[in-house]
Design a protein around this motif. Structure first.
Motif, PDB file in Angstrom:
ATOM      1  N   HIS A 133       0.861  -1.183   0.000  1.00 36.94           N
ATOM      2  CA  HIS A 133       0.000   0.000   0.000  1.00 36.94           C
ATOM      3  C   HIS A 133       0.894   1.229   0.000  1.00 36.94           C
ATOM      4  O   HIS A 133       1.736   1.398   0.889  1.00 36.94           O
ATOM      5  CB  HIS A 133      -0.897   0.004   1.243  1.00 36.94           C
ATOM      6  CG  HIS A 133      -2.106   0.861   1.100  1.00 36.94           C
ATOM      7  ND1 HIS A 133      -3.189   0.772   1.934  1.00 36.94           N
ATOM      8  CD2 HIS A 133      -2.415   1.858   0.209  1.00 36.94           C
ATOM      9  CE1 HIS A 133      -4.114   1.658   1.576  1.00 36.94           C
ATOM     10  NE2 HIS A 133      -3.657   2.333   0.537  1.00 36.94           N
ATOM     11  N   ILE A 135       0.910   5.383  -0.061  1.00 37.84           N
ATOM     12  CA  ILE A 135       0.148   6.615   0.118  1.00 37.84           C
ATOM     13  C   ILE A 135       1.059   7.790  -0.223  1.00 37.84           C
ATOM     14  O   ILE A 135       2.101   7.983   0.413  1.00 37.84           O
ATOM     15  CB  ILE A 135      -0.367   6.775   1.564  1.00 37.84           C
ATOM     16  CG1 ILE A 135      -1.241   5.585   1.963  1.00 37.84           C
ATOM     17  CG2 ILE A 135      -1.140   8.094   1.712  1.00 37.84           C
ATOM     18  CD1 ILE A 135      -2.506   5.448   1.164  1.00 37.84           C
ATOM     19  N   ASN A 163       0.909   9.615  -8.736  1.00 38.77           N
ATOM     20  CA  ASN A 163      -0.032   8.798  -7.975  1.00 38.77           C
ATOM     21  C   ASN A 163      -0.925   8.006  -8.924  1.00 38.77           C
ATOM     22  O   ASN A 163      -1.141   6.797  -8.736  1.00 38.77           O
ATOM     23  CB  ASN A 163      -0.867   9.698  -7.067  1.00 38.77           C
ATOM     24  CG  ASN A 163      -1.879   8.925  -6.253  1.00 38.77           C
ATOM     25  OD1 ASN A 163      -1.523   8.106  -5.409  1.00 38.77           O
ATOM     26  ND2 ASN A 163      -3.159   9.169  -6.506  1.00 38.77           N
ATOM     27  N   GLN A 164      -1.426   8.673  -9.963  1.00 35.71           N
ATOM     28  CA  GLN A 164      -2.267   7.984 -10.946  1.00 35.71           C
ATOM     29  C   GLN A 164      -1.462   6.940 -11.716  1.00 35.71           C
ATOM     30  O   GLN A 164      -1.949   5.819 -11.968  1.00 35.71           O
ATOM     31  CB  GLN A 164      -2.868   9.003 -11.913  1.00 35.71           C
ATOM     32  CG  GLN A 164      -3.807  10.000 -11.242  1.00 35.71           C
ATOM     33  CD  GLN A 164      -4.302  11.053 -12.216  1.00 35.71           C
ATOM     34  OE1 GLN A 164      -4.908  10.733 -13.227  1.00 35.71           O
ATOM     35  NE2 GLN A 164      -4.052  12.319 -11.912  1.00 35.71           N
ATOM     36  N   ARG A 167      -0.758   3.857  -9.625  1.00 35.55           N
ATOM     37  CA  ARG A 167      -1.961   3.046  -9.452  1.00 35.55           C
ATOM     38  C   ARG A 167      -2.237   2.210 -10.701  1.00 35.55           C
ATOM     39  O   ARG A 167      -2.633   1.040 -10.611  1.00 35.55           O
ATOM     40  CB  ARG A 167      -3.154   3.942  -9.123  1.00 35.55           C
ATOM     41  CG  ARG A 167      -4.389   3.182  -8.670  1.00 35.55           C
ATOM     42  CD  ARG A 167      -5.411   4.069  -7.990  1.00 35.55           C
ATOM     43  NE  ARG A 167      -5.878   5.153  -8.840  1.00 35.55           N
ATOM     44  CZ  ARG A 167      -5.576   6.444  -8.664  1.00 35.55           C
ATOM     45  NH1 ARG A 167      -4.801   6.824  -7.666  1.00 35.55           N
ATOM     46  NH2 ARG A 167      -6.046   7.361  -9.487  1.00 35.55           N
ATOM     47  N   ARG A 176      -2.038  -1.462  -3.681  1.00 33.09           N
ATOM     48  CA  ARG A 176      -2.933  -0.311  -3.546  1.00 33.09           C
ATOM     49  C   ARG A 176      -2.123   0.982  -3.576  1.00 33.09           C
ATOM     50  O   ARG A 176      -1.074   1.075  -2.952  1.00 33.09           O
ATOM     51  CB  ARG A 176      -3.722  -0.389  -2.230  1.00 33.09           C
ATOM     52  CG  ARG A 176      -4.721  -1.521  -2.188  1.00 33.09           C
ATOM     53  CD  ARG A 176      -5.648  -1.403  -0.993  1.00 33.09           C
ATOM     54  NE  ARG A 176      -4.987  -1.759   0.259  1.00 33.09           N
ATOM     55  CZ  ARG A 176      -5.607  -1.740   1.457  1.00 33.09           C
ATOM     56  NH1 ARG A 176      -6.874  -1.346   1.542  1.00 33.09           N
ATOM     57  NH2 ARG A 176      -4.962  -2.090   2.543  1.00 33.09           N
ATOM     58  N   GLY A 178      -2.756   5.328  -3.379  1.00 30.64           N
ATOM     59  CA  GLY A 178      -3.682   6.433  -3.208  1.00 30.64           C
ATOM     60  C   GLY A 178      -2.967   7.675  -2.716  1.00 30.64           C
ATOM     61  O   GLY A 178      -1.817   7.615  -2.273  1.00 30.64           O
ATOM     62  N   VAL A 223      -7.220   5.369   5.905  1.00 30.48           N
ATOM     63  CA  VAL A 223      -7.000   4.857   4.546  1.00 30.48           C
ATOM     64  C   VAL A 223      -6.279   3.509   4.572  1.00 30.48           C
ATOM     65  O   VAL A 223      -6.675   2.568   3.876  1.00 30.48           O
ATOM     66  CB  VAL A 223      -6.198   5.890   3.718  1.00 30.48           C
ATOM     67  CG1 VAL A 223      -5.740   5.281   2.396  1.00 30.48           C
ATOM     68  CG2 VAL A 223      -7.044   7.135   3.451  1.00 30.48           C
ATOM     69  N   ASN A 231      -9.650   0.623  -1.931  1.00 27.22           N
ATOM     70  CA  ASN A 231      -8.507   1.520  -2.158  1.00 27.22           C
ATOM     71  C   ASN A 231      -9.017   2.948  -2.298  1.00 27.22           C
ATOM     72  O   ASN A 231      -9.751   3.259  -3.246  1.00 27.22           O
ATOM     73  CB  ASN A 231      -7.734   1.134  -3.423  1.00 27.22           C
ATOM     74  CG  ASN A 231      -6.548   2.065  -3.645  1.00 27.22           C
ATOM     75  OD1 ASN A 231      -5.803   2.369  -2.722  1.00 27.22           O
ATOM     76  ND2 ASN A 231      -6.370   2.523  -4.883  1.00 27.22           N
ATOM     77  N   ILE A 232      -8.665   3.798  -1.346  1.00 28.46           N
ATOM     78  CA  ILE A 232      -9.036   5.208  -1.433  1.00 28.46           C
ATOM     79  C   ILE A 232      -7.996   5.878  -2.316  1.00 28.46           C
ATOM     80  O   ILE A 232      -6.876   6.158  -1.900  1.00 28.46           O
ATOM     81  CB  ILE A 232      -9.135   5.835  -0.033  1.00 28.46           C
ATOM     82  CG1 ILE A 232     -10.238   5.111   0.753  1.00 28.46           C
ATOM     83  CG2 ILE A 232      -9.423   7.338  -0.134  1.00 28.46           C
ATOM     84  CD1 ILE A 232     -10.389   5.543   2.177  1.00 28.46           C
ATOM     85  N   ALA A 233      -8.373   6.114  -3.558  1.00 28.82           N
ATOM     86  CA  ALA A 233      -7.411   6.463  -4.600  1.00 28.82           C
ATOM     87  C   ALA A 233      -6.943   7.912  -4.559  1.00 28.82           C
ATOM     88  O   ALA A 233      -5.799   8.210  -4.910  1.00 28.82           O
ATOM     89  CB  ALA A 233      -8.020   6.158  -5.972  1.00 28.82           C
ATOM     90  N   ASP A 234      -7.816   8.825  -4.146  1.00 25.16           N
ATOM     91  CA  ASP A 234      -7.453  10.243  -4.246  1.00 25.16           C
ATOM     92  C   ASP A 234      -8.376  11.047  -3.343  1.00 25.16           C
ATOM     93  O   ASP A 234      -9.572  11.147  -3.621  1.00 25.16           O
ATOM     94  CB  ASP A 234      -7.594  10.702  -5.698  1.00 25.16           C
ATOM     95  CG  ASP A 234      -6.927  12.040  -5.965  1.00 25.16           C
ATOM     96  OD1 ASP A 234      -5.965  12.374  -5.260  1.00 25.16           O
ATOM     97  OD2 ASP A 234      -7.391  12.756  -6.875  1.00 25.16           O
TER      98      ASP A 234
END
Length: 252
Positions: A133, A135, A163-164, A167, A176, A178, A223, A231-234
């Motif tokens: 994960h 972040i 970040n994008q 992912r 994951r 985010g 998160v 997955n809290i992406a943004d």
């Protein structure tokens, strides 16, 4: 249940420090990274009663030092489950035509290249085990551009793009990714931006209630503790008084 291990960059102050404190009290094993060895030692001493801690003292701008530090991790800290890309800063607040190129270098080297170096050093084991994960701590400055923000905003727009990209590219490996993008948080941020001018820095947060590092730490903890399929992406978070980078209600 396996004990989780988290690596936090920029752990000696602000959001990084508050996140380390909350993670420690939750029993997450910690790798704390930072340039200020004395602060790392103080934080390790403070949090050791709660969890196991390993510290890494290096400058995230220096590629060789980053990879050497990660390679030096003992076996019981080398399997990293959570990476918090928190290290970052702002230098100066001038129109782009008056900008200081040393300030530009510092922001791009830390906010973008440093994030890439530490992530690159962590990717292989996460890919190998098919889990992890990441972040990335971005900013509302990565969602909009404000007057005199120019290169700082550019660096945080890069974090948003990375970040994008992470992912997308790491999706097939079950990792994951985010971002948490805070607005105005009362930390050392403005003191660094204004190069030690504490009076000017203090004025940034006067007249309203800004976010505190603890607020962001609680969000980060939320998160990373979601079930694996979530997955809290943004995520963008601002204080109630802040509507944008330039609109702050100082009557609240």
């Amino acid at each position: 249940m396996k004990e989780k291990t988290a690596l936090i960059t920029g752990a000696t102050s602000g959001i990084g420090k508050s996140t380390a404190e909350l993670f420690a009290k939750s029993g997450i094993k910690l790798i704390l990274c930072g340039r200020r060895k004395d602060r790392l030692e103080q934080l390790q001493k403070k949090l050791s009663p709660f969890t196991r801690i390993h510290t890494l003292n290096f400058d995230i701008r220096k590629k060789e030092d980053v990879f050497k530090a990660i390679e030096s991790l003992p076996n019981d800290f080398s399997d990293i489950d959570i990476l918090i890309n928190n290290a970052g800063n702002a230098h100066g607040l001038e129109p782009i035509q008056d900008g200081n190129t040393d300030d530009w270098d510092a922001m791009l080297d830390i906010n973008v290249k440093g994030l890439l170096y530490i992530s690159k050093s962590i990717f292989p084991k996460m890919v190998e085990k098919g889990a992890g994960h990441i972040i990335n701590i971005g900013s509302t400055a990565g969602k909009e551009v404000y007057p005199n923000g120019n290169v700082y905003c550019a660096s945080k727009h890069a974090v948003d793009a990375l970040n994008q990209a992470m992912r997308i590219d790491l999706n097939k490996h079950g990792i994951r990714v985010g971002a948490v993008n805070p607005g105005m948080v009362e930390t050392e941020f403005s003191t660094v931006r204004f190069k030690g001018d504490t009076e000017r820095a203090d004025n940034v947060y006067k007249g309203f209630q800004p976010l505190k590092p603890e607020d962001i730490a609680e969000i980060i903890h939320f998160v990373v503790t979601r079930p694996y399929h979530v997955n809290i992406a943004d995520l963008v978070v601002m204080s109630t008084a802040q509507a944008s980078s330039t609109i702050v209600n100082k009557t609240i």
